[in-house]
Write a protein that holds these residues in place. Structure first.
Motif, PDB file in Angstrom:
ATOM      1  N   ALA A  29       0.820  -1.219   0.000  1.00 23.85           N
ATOM      2  CA  ALA A  29       0.000   0.000   0.000  1.00 23.85           C
ATOM      3  C   ALA A  29       0.853   1.268   0.000  1.00 23.85           C
ATOM      4  O   ALA A  29       0.411   2.309  -0.482  1.00 23.85           O
ATOM      5  CB  ALA A  29      -0.949  -0.001   1.199  1.00 23.85           C
ATOM      6  N   THR A  30       2.084   1.194   0.500  1.00 26.12           N
ATOM      7  CA  THR A  30       2.948   2.371   0.544  1.00 26.12           C
ATOM      8  C   THR A  30       3.830   2.511  -0.695  1.00 26.12           C
ATOM      9  O   THR A  30       4.363   3.594  -0.952  1.00 26.12           O
ATOM     10  CB  THR A  30       3.853   2.358   1.786  1.00 26.12           C
ATOM     11  OG1 THR A  30       4.703   1.209   1.727  1.00 26.12           O
ATOM     12  CG2 THR A  30       3.024   2.334   3.058  1.00 26.12           C
ATOM     13  N   GLU A  31       3.983   1.415  -1.457  1.00 24.16           N
ATOM     14  CA  GLU A  31       4.825   1.466  -2.651  1.00 24.16           C
ATOM     15  C   GLU A  31       4.547   0.261  -3.542  1.00 24.16           C
ATOM     16  O   GLU A  31       4.548  -0.873  -3.082  1.00 24.16           O
ATOM     17  CB  GLU A  31       6.303   1.492  -2.274  1.00 24.16           C
ATOM     18  CG  GLU A  31       7.231   1.641  -3.462  1.00 24.16           C
ATOM     19  CD  GLU A  31       8.674   1.765  -3.050  1.00 24.16           C
ATOM     20  OE1 GLU A  31       9.051   2.837  -2.524  1.00 24.16           O
ATOM     21  OE2 GLU A  31       9.432   0.791  -3.244  1.00 24.16           O
ATOM     22  N   VAL A  32       4.325   0.552  -4.819  1.00 27.63           N
ATOM     23  CA  VAL A  32       4.159  -0.495  -5.824  1.00 27.63           C
ATOM     24  C   VAL A  32       5.201  -0.239  -6.901  1.00 27.63           C
ATOM     25  O   VAL A  32       5.415   0.913  -7.309  1.00 27.63           O
ATOM     26  CB  VAL A  32       2.733  -0.474  -6.433  1.00 27.63           C
ATOM     27  CG1 VAL A  32       2.627  -1.446  -7.599  1.00 27.63           C
ATOM     28  CG2 VAL A  32       1.702  -0.792  -5.370  1.00 27.63           C
ATOM     29  N   SER A  33       5.873  -1.293  -7.357  1.00 26.26           N
ATOM     30  CA  SER A  33       6.862  -1.115  -8.414  1.00 26.26           C
ATOM     31  C   SER A  33       6.746  -2.219  -9.455  1.00 26.26           C
ATOM     32  O   SER A  33       6.271  -3.316  -9.181  1.00 26.26           O
ATOM     33  CB  SER A  33       8.282  -1.066  -7.835  1.00 26.26           C
ATOM     34  OG  SER A  33       8.593  -2.266  -7.171  1.00 26.26           O
ATOM     35  N   ALA A  34       7.199  -1.864 -10.654  1.00 22.42           N
ATOM     36  CA  ALA A  34       7.183  -2.802 -11.770  1.00 22.42           C
ATOM     37  C   ALA A  34       8.215  -2.359 -12.792  1.00 22.42           C
ATOM     38  O   ALA A  34       8.695  -1.222 -12.752  1.00 22.42           O
ATOM     39  CB  ALA A  34       5.795  -2.854 -12.407  1.00 22.42           C
ATOM     40  N   GLU A  35       8.527  -3.258 -13.719  1.00 25.15           N
ATOM     41  CA  GLU A  35       9.487  -2.956 -14.774  1.00 25.15           C
ATOM     42  C   GLU A  35       8.889  -3.276 -16.138  1.00 25.15           C
ATOM     43  O   GLU A  35       8.002  -4.137 -16.252  1.00 25.15           O
ATOM     44  CB  GLU A  35      10.788  -3.732 -14.565  1.00 25.15           C
ATOM     45  CG  GLU A  35      11.523  -3.288 -13.323  1.00 25.15           C
ATOM     46  CD  GLU A  35      12.846  -4.013 -13.122  1.00 25.15           C
ATOM     47  OE1 GLU A  35      13.143  -4.989 -13.850  1.00 25.15           O
ATOM     48  OE2 GLU A  35      13.588  -3.590 -12.224  1.00 25.15           O
ATOM     49  N   VAL A  61       0.804   0.825 -12.637  1.00 22.85           N
ATOM     50  CA  VAL A  61       1.444   0.758 -11.315  1.00 22.85           C
ATOM     51  C   VAL A  61       0.703   1.656 -10.319  1.00 22.85           C
ATOM     52  O   VAL A  61       0.441   1.261  -9.180  1.00 22.85           O
ATOM     53  CB  VAL A  61       2.942   1.127 -11.431  1.00 22.85           C
ATOM     54  CG1 VAL A  61       3.607   1.195 -10.076  1.00 22.85           C
ATOM     55  CG2 VAL A  61       3.655   0.116 -12.312  1.00 22.85           C
ATOM     56  N   GLY A  62       0.326   2.851 -10.755  1.00 26.20           N
ATOM     57  CA  GLY A  62      -0.419   3.756  -9.882  1.00 26.20           C
ATOM     58  C   GLY A  62      -1.795   3.225  -9.532  1.00 26.20           C
ATOM     59  O   GLY A  62      -2.272   3.379  -8.408  1.00 26.20           O
ATOM     60  N   GLY A  63      -2.455   2.586 -10.488  1.00 26.83           N
ATOM     61  CA  GLY A  63      -3.772   2.003 -10.224  1.00 26.83           C
ATOM     62  C   GLY A  63      -3.712   0.898  -9.193  1.00 26.83           C
ATOM     63  O   GLY A  63      -4.584   0.795  -8.317  1.00 26.83           O
ATOM     64  N   VAL A  64      -2.677   0.083  -9.256  1.00 24.75           N
ATOM     65  CA  VAL A  64      -2.511  -0.973  -8.251  1.00 24.75           C
ATOM     66  C   VAL A  64      -2.243  -0.356  -6.887  1.00 24.75           C
ATOM     67  O   VAL A  64      -2.775  -0.802  -5.867  1.00 24.75           O
ATOM     68  CB  VAL A  64      -1.400  -1.958  -8.651  1.00 24.75           C
ATOM     69  CG1 VAL A  64      -1.081  -2.922  -7.521  1.00 24.75           C
ATOM     70  CG2 VAL A  64      -1.808  -2.734  -9.907  1.00 24.75           C
ATOM     71  N   CYS A  65      -1.432   0.704  -6.846  1.00 22.70           N
ATOM     72  CA  CYS A  65      -1.165   1.390  -5.584  1.00 22.70           C
ATOM     73  C   CYS A  65      -2.464   1.919  -4.977  1.00 22.70           C
ATOM     74  O   CYS A  65      -2.728   1.750  -3.783  1.00 22.70           O
ATOM     75  CB  CYS A  65      -0.161   2.508  -5.809  1.00 22.70           C
ATOM     76  SG  CYS A  65       0.368   3.354  -4.303  1.00 22.70           S
ATOM     77  N   ALA A  66      -3.287   2.545  -5.810  1.00 19.74           N
ATOM     78  CA  ALA A  66      -4.582   3.043  -5.330  1.00 19.74           C
ATOM     79  C   ALA A  66      -5.451   1.889  -4.839  1.00 19.74           C
ATOM     80  O   ALA A  66      -6.071   1.967  -3.773  1.00 19.74           O
ATOM     81  CB  ALA A  66      -5.293   3.823  -6.435  1.00 19.74           C
ATOM     82  N   PHE A  67      -5.499   0.809  -5.609  1.00 14.92           N
ATOM     83  CA  PHE A  67      -6.293  -0.366  -5.246  1.00 14.92           C
ATOM     84  C   PHE A  67      -5.914  -0.880  -3.859  1.00 14.92           C
ATOM     85  O   PHE A  67      -6.772  -1.235  -3.049  1.00 14.92           O
ATOM     86  CB  PHE A  67      -6.108  -1.467  -6.298  1.00 14.92           C
ATOM     87  CG  PHE A  67      -6.803  -2.744  -5.968  1.00 14.92           C
ATOM     88  CD1 PHE A  67      -8.160  -2.899  -6.230  1.00 14.92           C
ATOM     89  CD2 PHE A  67      -6.108  -3.798  -5.399  1.00 14.92           C
ATOM     90  CE1 PHE A  67      -8.811  -4.084  -5.925  1.00 14.92           C
ATOM     91  CE2 PHE A  67      -6.747  -4.980  -5.092  1.00 14.92           C
ATOM     92  CZ  PHE A  67      -8.105  -5.123  -5.350  1.00 14.92           C
ATOM     93  N   LEU A  68      -4.607  -0.906  -3.584  1.00 11.50           N
ATOM     94  CA  LEU A  68      -4.128  -1.426  -2.297  1.00 11.50           C
ATOM     95  C   LEU A  68      -4.451  -0.488  -1.132  1.00 11.50           C
ATOM     96  O   LEU A  68      -4.287  -0.870   0.018  1.00 11.50           O
ATOM     97  CB  LEU A  68      -2.631  -1.707  -2.370  1.00 11.50           C
ATOM     98  CG  LEU A  68      -2.238  -2.864  -3.288  1.00 11.50           C
ATOM     99  CD1 LEU A  68      -0.730  -2.923  -3.459  1.00 11.50           C
ATOM    100  CD2 LEU A  68      -2.788  -4.186  -2.773  1.00 11.50           C
TER     101      LEU A  68
END
Length: 142
Positions: A29-35, A61-68
């Motif tokens: 929830a505080t950080e999502v990362s991808a390559e 990546v931002g959408g997953v962060c928001a989702f979490l």
């Protein structure tokens, strides 16, 4: 969602990101990362990675962060993305890291930095170079 969110599950839930080749490696929830690897299939004129590919990476990546960061039972959708591009990506790998800026009742705002890990137009020996920065607003749907 009752099951744990994993990179494998994201490939099923986000087929567009999977089609692009986005590889998630941190889901918190505080950080999502991808390559995302540079590829000729993701380029525009001059073998430069298309801005749409970079925005798609940031939005995913931002959408997953928001989702979490959603309350139980809610879903989210992007309502705005603003992206600044700093350098062309001509080879290598782009890493996106998203962090929440604001988690509210109706909107979640996420900032995503995109860095090129190898190759590109950065000065020699400079390591990872920021190539873009995106800020997106996600609507919280209850």
């Amino acid at each position: 969602m009752s099951e744990a969110l994993t990179a494998e599950r994201l490939r099923e839930l986000m087929p567009f990101a999977a089609t692009l080749g986005v590889r998630f490696d941190r889901l918190d929830a505080t950080e999502v990362s991808a390559e995302l690897d540079w590829s000729p299939a993701l380029c525009t004129v001059g073998q430069v990675m298309h801005g749409g590919a970079l925005v798609s990476l940031a939005d995913s990546v931002g959408g997953v962060c928001a989702f979490l960061n959603l309350p139980a039972g809610a879903v989210t959708t992007t309502i705005e993305v603003k992206c600044n591009f700093f350098l062309a990506v001509r080879r290598g790998v782009v890493r996106a890291v998203a962090r929440p800026m604001h988690v509210g009742r109706s909107v979640i705002v996420v900032a995503t930095d995109l860095h090129q890990l190898s190759g590109g137009d950065a000065p020699a020996g400079s390591g990872a170079t920021r190539v873009a920065h995106a800020v997106q607003s996600q609507l919280v749907l209850r």
